[in-house]
Motif scaffolding. Structure first.
Motif, PDB file in Angstrom:
ATOM      1  N   SER A   1       0.847  -1.189   0.000  1.00 28.28           N
ATOM      2  CA  SER A   1       0.000   0.000   0.000  1.00 28.28           C
ATOM      3  C   SER A   1       0.883   1.240   0.000  1.00 28.28           C
ATOM      4  CB  SER A   1      -0.908   0.010   1.239  1.00 28.28           C
ATOM      5  OG  SER A   1      -0.181   0.396   2.404  1.00 28.28           O
ATOM      6  N   ASP A   2       0.226   2.405  -0.114  1.00 29.83           N
ATOM      7  CA  ASP A   2       0.956   3.662  -0.034  1.00 29.83           C
ATOM      8  C   ASP A   2       0.797   4.320   1.329  1.00 29.83           C
ATOM      9  OD1 ASP A   2      -1.678   4.377  -0.150  1.00 29.83           O
ATOM     10  OD2 ASP A   2      -1.480   5.735  -1.875  1.00 29.83           O
ATOM     11  N   ARG A   3       0.335   3.577   2.292  1.00 29.04           N
ATOM     12  CA  ARG A   3       0.114   4.106   3.638  1.00 29.04           C
ATOM     13  C   ARG A   3       1.209   3.634   4.576  1.00 29.04           C
ATOM     14  NH1 ARG A   3      -5.313   1.472   5.935  1.00 29.04           N
ATOM     15  NH2 ARG A   3      -4.532   2.467   7.843  1.00 29.04           N
ATOM     16  N   GLU A   4       1.184   4.164   5.785  1.00 30.29           N
ATOM     17  CA  GLU A   4       2.153   3.762   6.809  1.00 30.29           C
ATOM     18  C   GLU A   4       1.399   3.291   8.043  1.00 30.29           C
ATOM     19  OE1 GLU A   4       5.579   6.202   7.337  1.00 30.29           O
ATOM     20  OE2 GLU A   4       6.081   5.775   5.245  1.00 30.29           O
ATOM     21  N   GLU A   5       2.064   2.484   8.841  1.00 32.36           N
ATOM     22  CA  GLU A   5       1.437   1.934  10.041  1.00 32.36           C
ATOM     23  C   GLU A   5       2.381   2.073  11.225  1.00 32.36           C
ATOM     24  OE1 GLU A   5      -0.941   1.606  12.049  1.00 32.36           O
ATOM     25  OE2 GLU A   5      -2.085   0.467  10.552  1.00 32.36           O
ATOM     26  N   LEU A   6       1.787   2.116  12.406  1.00 36.28           N
ATOM     27  CA  LEU A   6       2.558   2.264  13.633  1.00 36.28           C
ATOM     28  C   LEU A   6       3.258   0.957  13.982  1.00 36.28           C
ATOM     29  CD1 LEU A   6       3.119   4.368  15.897  1.00 36.28           C
ATOM     30  CD2 LEU A   6       1.209   3.367  17.152  1.00 36.28           C
ATOM     31  N   THR A   7       4.467   1.065  14.525  1.00 36.06           N
ATOM     32  CA  THR A   7       5.310  -0.099  14.798  1.00 36.06           C
ATOM     33  C   THR A   7       4.880  -0.841  16.060  1.00 36.06           C
ATOM     34  OG1 THR A   7       6.851   1.448  15.855  1.00 36.06           O
ATOM     35  CG2 THR A   7       7.364   0.733  13.597  1.00 36.06           C
ATOM     36  N   THR A   8       3.654  -1.297  16.069  1.00 36.44           N
ATOM     37  CA  THR A   8       3.160  -2.111  17.177  1.00 36.44           C
ATOM     38  C   THR A   8       2.243  -3.187  16.633  1.00 36.44           C
ATOM     39  OG1 THR A   8       1.864  -2.116  19.242  1.00 36.44           O
ATOM     40  CG2 THR A   8       1.277  -0.473  17.598  1.00 36.44           C
ATOM     41  N   ASP A   9       2.261  -4.344  17.265  1.00 38.02           N
ATOM     42  CA  ASP A   9       1.461  -5.471  16.801  1.00 38.02           C
ATOM     43  C   ASP A   9      -0.023  -5.128  16.736  1.00 38.02           C
ATOM     44  OD1 ASP A   9       1.286  -5.311  19.568  1.00 38.02           O
ATOM     45  OD2 ASP A   9       1.993  -7.357  19.932  1.00 38.02           O
ATOM     46  N   TYR A  10      -0.527  -4.384  17.743  1.00 38.77           N
ATOM     47  CA  TYR A  10      -1.946  -4.077  17.769  1.00 38.77           C
ATOM     48  C   TYR A  10      -2.373  -3.290  16.533  1.00 38.77           C
ATOM     49  CZ  TYR A  10      -6.483  -2.231  18.927  1.00 38.77           C
ATOM     50  OH  TYR A  10      -7.810  -1.895  18.857  1.00 38.77           O
ATOM     51  N   ASN A  11      -1.587  -2.308  16.127  1.00 39.88           N
ATOM     52  CA  ASN A  11      -1.989  -1.500  14.983  1.00 39.88           C
ATOM     53  C   ASN A  11      -1.921  -2.271  13.672  1.00 39.88           C
ATOM     54  OD1 ASN A  11      -1.550   0.677  17.081  1.00 39.88           O
ATOM     55  ND2 ASN A  11      -2.311   1.847  15.350  1.00 39.88           N
ATOM     56  N   PHE A  12      -0.944  -3.179  13.536  1.00 36.76           N
ATOM     57  CA  PHE A  12      -0.964  -4.046  12.365  1.00 36.76           C
ATOM     58  C   PHE A  12      -2.196  -4.953  12.406  1.00 36.76           C
ATOM     59  CE2 PHE A  12       3.315  -2.633  11.586  1.00 36.76           C
ATOM     60  CZ  PHE A  12       3.491  -2.824  10.230  1.00 36.76           C
ATOM     61  N   LYS A  13      -2.575  -5.389  13.593  1.00 35.76           N
ATOM     62  CA  LYS A  13      -3.733  -6.279  13.730  1.00 35.76           C
ATOM     63  C   LYS A  13      -5.021  -5.600  13.266  1.00 35.76           C
ATOM     64  CE  LYS A  13      -6.324  -8.707  17.401  1.00 35.76           C
ATOM     65  NZ  LYS A  13      -7.500  -7.816  17.494  1.00 35.76           N
ATOM     66  N   VAL A  14      -5.219  -4.342  13.617  1.00 38.33           N
ATOM     67  CA  VAL A  14      -6.479  -3.676  13.277  1.00 38.33           C
ATOM     68  C   VAL A  14      -6.422  -2.980  11.921  1.00 38.33           C
ATOM     69  CG1 VAL A  14      -7.079  -3.363  15.696  1.00 38.33           C
ATOM     70  CG2 VAL A  14      -5.861  -1.535  14.494  1.00 38.33           C
ATOM     71  N   ASN A  15      -5.295  -2.999  11.248  1.00 41.90           N
ATOM     72  CA  ASN A  15      -5.209  -2.429   9.906  1.00 41.90           C
ATOM     73  C   ASN A  15      -6.175  -3.178   8.984  1.00 41.90           C
ATOM     74  OD1 ASN A  15      -4.298  -1.924   7.129  1.00 41.90           O
ATOM     75  ND2 ASN A  15      -2.515  -0.962   8.061  1.00 41.90           N
ATOM     76  N   PRO A  16      -7.049  -2.474   8.254  1.00 44.70           N
ATOM     77  CA  PRO A  16      -8.040  -3.181   7.428  1.00 44.70           C
ATOM     78  C   PRO A  16      -7.432  -4.021   6.311  1.00 44.70           C
ATOM     79  CG  PRO A  16      -8.049  -0.813   6.979  1.00 44.70           C
ATOM     80  CD  PRO A  16      -7.214  -1.015   8.206  1.00 44.70           C
ATOM     81  N   LEU A  17      -6.156  -3.811   5.998  1.00 41.59           N
ATOM     82  CA  LEU A  17      -5.510  -4.598   4.960  1.00 41.59           C
ATOM     83  C   LEU A  17      -4.898  -5.892   5.499  1.00 41.59           C
ATOM     84  CD1 LEU A  17      -3.709  -1.730   3.003  1.00 41.59           C
ATOM     85  CD2 LEU A  17      -5.951  -2.755   2.551  1.00 41.59           C
ATOM     86  N   THR A  18      -4.945  -6.076   6.824  1.00 39.16           N
ATOM     87  CA  THR A  18      -4.372  -7.277   7.432  1.00 39.16           C
ATOM     88  C   THR A  18      -5.425  -8.376   7.531  1.00 39.16           C
ATOM     89  OG1 THR A  18      -2.802  -5.997   8.748  1.00 39.16           O
ATOM     90  CG2 THR A  18      -3.267  -8.218   9.492  1.00 39.16           C
ATOM     91  N   THR A  19      -5.044  -9.584   7.196  1.00 37.35           N
ATOM     92  CA  THR A  19      -5.897 -10.754   7.392  1.00 37.35           C
ATOM     93  C   THR A  19      -5.103 -11.776   8.191  1.00 37.35           C
ATOM     94  OG1 THR A  19      -5.120 -11.923   5.419  1.00 37.35           O
ATOM     95  CG2 THR A  19      -6.912 -10.321   5.117  1.00 37.35           C
ATOM     96  N   PRO A  20      -5.767 -12.746   8.791  1.00 39.99           N
ATOM     97  CA  PRO A  20      -5.017 -13.787   9.499  1.00 39.99           C
ATOM     98  C   PRO A  20      -3.975 -14.460   8.614  1.00 39.99           C
ATOM     99  CG  PRO A  20      -7.320 -13.910  10.099  1.00 39.99           C
ATOM    100  CD  PRO A  20      -7.230 -12.898   8.986  1.00 39.99           C
ATOM    101  N   ALA A  21      -4.257 -14.573   7.327  1.00 36.48           N
ATOM    102  CA  ALA A  21      -3.335 -15.276   6.431  1.00 36.48           C
ATOM    103  C   ALA A  21      -2.067 -14.489   6.156  1.00 36.48           C
ATOM    104  CB  ALA A  21      -4.035 -15.592   5.106  1.00 36.48           C
ATOM    105  N   ASN A  22      -2.161 -13.155   6.153  1.00 38.06           N
ATOM    106  CA  ASN A  22      -0.970 -12.365   5.812  1.00 38.06           C
ATOM    107  C   ASN A  22      -0.393 -11.592   7.002  1.00 38.06           C
ATOM    108  OD1 ASN A  22      -2.494 -10.012   6.232  1.00 38.06           O
ATOM    109  ND2 ASN A  22      -2.708  -9.525   4.064  1.00 38.06           N
ATOM    110  N   ALA A  23      -0.937 -11.830   8.212  1.00 42.75           N
ATOM    111  CA  ALA A  23      -0.552 -11.020   9.369  1.00 42.75           C
ATOM    112  C   ALA A  23       0.945 -11.061   9.643  1.00 42.75           C
ATOM    113  CB  ALA A  23      -1.325 -11.478  10.600  1.00 42.75           C
ATOM    114  N   GLN A  24       1.517 -12.250   9.633  1.00 51.78           N
ATOM    115  CA  GLN A  24       2.939 -12.384   9.964  1.00 51.78           C
ATOM    116  C   GLN A  24       3.814 -11.664   8.946  1.00 51.78           C
ATOM    117  OE1 GLN A  24       4.166 -16.391  10.790  1.00 51.78           O
ATOM    118  NE2 GLN A  24       6.336 -15.968  10.430  1.00 51.78           N
TER     119      GLN A  24
END
Length: 411
Positions: A288-311
């Motif tokens: 994506s062209d966005r940025e995310e905060l360096t914490t597991d919780y914020n990657f978890k709630v990112n709408p582009l994250t799914t269980p399959a690609n989380a890691q």
């Protein structure tokens, strides 16, 4: 992207919903030039923790009820020196854990082992009530809430004992014990509403639960924590990254050195309200062209994250942020996590893979916040001004040897 700090929405808010929202390298050429193990000897095997603590306690100066003790200088600490003119700074990386309790899943112990294996000191933000038994919960008087109230659960006696063992061992490893305070209250009636004096009350209680865990649990025959917590505690991260303004006002009066309760870009830290602002950072979000905060919780709630690609998303995002700093301005990379098994442990594996990839590199120093603050304090003001003049991902024009010279554009 501009240099202004951004607000974070919902960071760590899930910690309110789970019973235990538990929290979380060594400094150099800024130090003597070697990695930490080369300077201070090998880290202790986890099986030696209890014996090491027992040996230290025989000559310890017990404090208060014996829950803590002065056992001398902390082991495995790096030497720190000023950068020479034109010297490239090391690439610092800080891995930290919010809550830092051992709840039977072995994550605290596991990441201590990972830290020893890959020469990574870390910061463990211990929640004070994790050392308070359920039967004594009314001893906690949270600001604005009834005695004993908490938005995270207290630990069982067995897990308190395990947490004490891991905190003791982490400090002997060379890692830092900070605080995540107590009840983890978020939202309008939570920590964002607390005054400076209410923060002081919360801090004092968090300290007391650590300094009197033997009295409160009845575990009087256990080895003490091998540090004076009044001296050890120099920084924190607030629940949900809220309430940092009044917290910093209280922390400054208490002599703390840093806070990591905000959101920043990947630039060199400055002091805010007299404390080093070592906030977590925004890094590229893969695909994506966005940025995310360096914490597991914020990657978890990112709408582009799914269980399959989380890691892969978190790992690749952290590594992208690392590469951007490593090949650019060398700003420290700040990462925050929880001991949680969200998406079947995907974020734990992502963090471990990142540690494995970056920490063994010769010019990378995986450090605690306290060690990073030590290094920053040792640098010449002119050097820090020059480093802070570099934008996200910007290497010095003309190379590191030109940084800070007259006419380089950074003074």
């Amino acid at each position: 992207m501009g240099r202004a700090r951004r607000a974070v929405v919902g960071a760590c808010a899930a910690a309110v919903l789970v019973p235990v929202a538990a929290a979380g390298c060594t400094a150099g050429p800024g130090d003597s030039g070697g990695k930490a193990g080369e300077q201070s000897g090998e880290h202790a095997d986890p099986g030696t923790d209890a014996r090491a603590a027992a040996r230290k306690s025989t000559s310890a100066h017990l404090i208060g009820d014996g829950s803590t003790a002065w056992t001398g200088a902390q082991p495995a600490q790096p030497r720190v020196r000023k950068l020479a003119p034109g010297e490239k700074p090391p690439q610092f990386v800080v891995f930290s854990w919010d809550g830092a309790g051992e709840t039977g899943d072995g994550l605290f112990r596991h990441f201590r082992e990972v830290g020893r294996r890959y020469d990574a000191a870390m910061t463990y933000f211990l929640s004070g009530i994790y050392l308070l038994p359920e039967s004594k919960r009314s001893l906690y008087e949270p600001p604005g809430h009834a005695p004993g109230a908490s938005d995270i659960g207290l630990l069982s006696d067995a897990h308190i004992e395990e947490t004490v063992d891991q905190v003791r061992g982490a400090w002997l490893d060379g890692s830092e014990i900070g605080t995540h305070f107590n009840g983890h209250f978020c939202g309008p009636t939570g920590v964002a509403s607390w005054s400076k004096e209410e923060w002081k009350s919360e801090i004092a209680q968090a300290e007391q639960f650590v300094k009197r865990w033997k009295t409160n649990t009845g575990m009087r025959d256990a080895a003490p924590l091998p540090f004076d917590y009044d001296k050890e505690l120099t920084g924190a991260r607030t629940p949900c990254l809220e309430g940092a303004g009044n917290l910093r006002a209280a922390a400054r009066e208490l002599g703390w050195r840093y806070d990591t309760s905000g959101v920043s870009e990947q630039v060199w830290p400055a002091k805010e309200d007299g404390l080093w602002d070592l906030s977590m950072q925004l890094v590229p979000y893969p695909g994506s062209d966005r940025e995310e905060l360096t914490t597991d919780y914020n990657f978890k709630v990112n709408p582009l994250t799914t269980p399959a690609n989380a890691q892969s998303q978190m790992r690749d995002g952290l590594l992208a942020g690392f590469r951007r700093a490593y090949t650019g301005n060398r700003a420290p990379l700040i990462v925050g996590n929880h001991f949680e098994t969200w998406h079947d442990g995907a974020y734990m594996r992502a963090v471990e893979e990142t540690i494995k990839e970056v920490c063994p590199r010769e010019d990378v120093r995986c450090v605690s916040f306290r060690q990073l603050a030590d290094w920053l304090d040792a640098q010449a003001p002119r050097t820090l001004r020059a480093l802070r003049g570099l934008e996200v991902g910007q290497a010095p024009e003309g190379g590191w040897g030109a940084l800070g010279r007259r006419g380089s554009g950074v003074q």
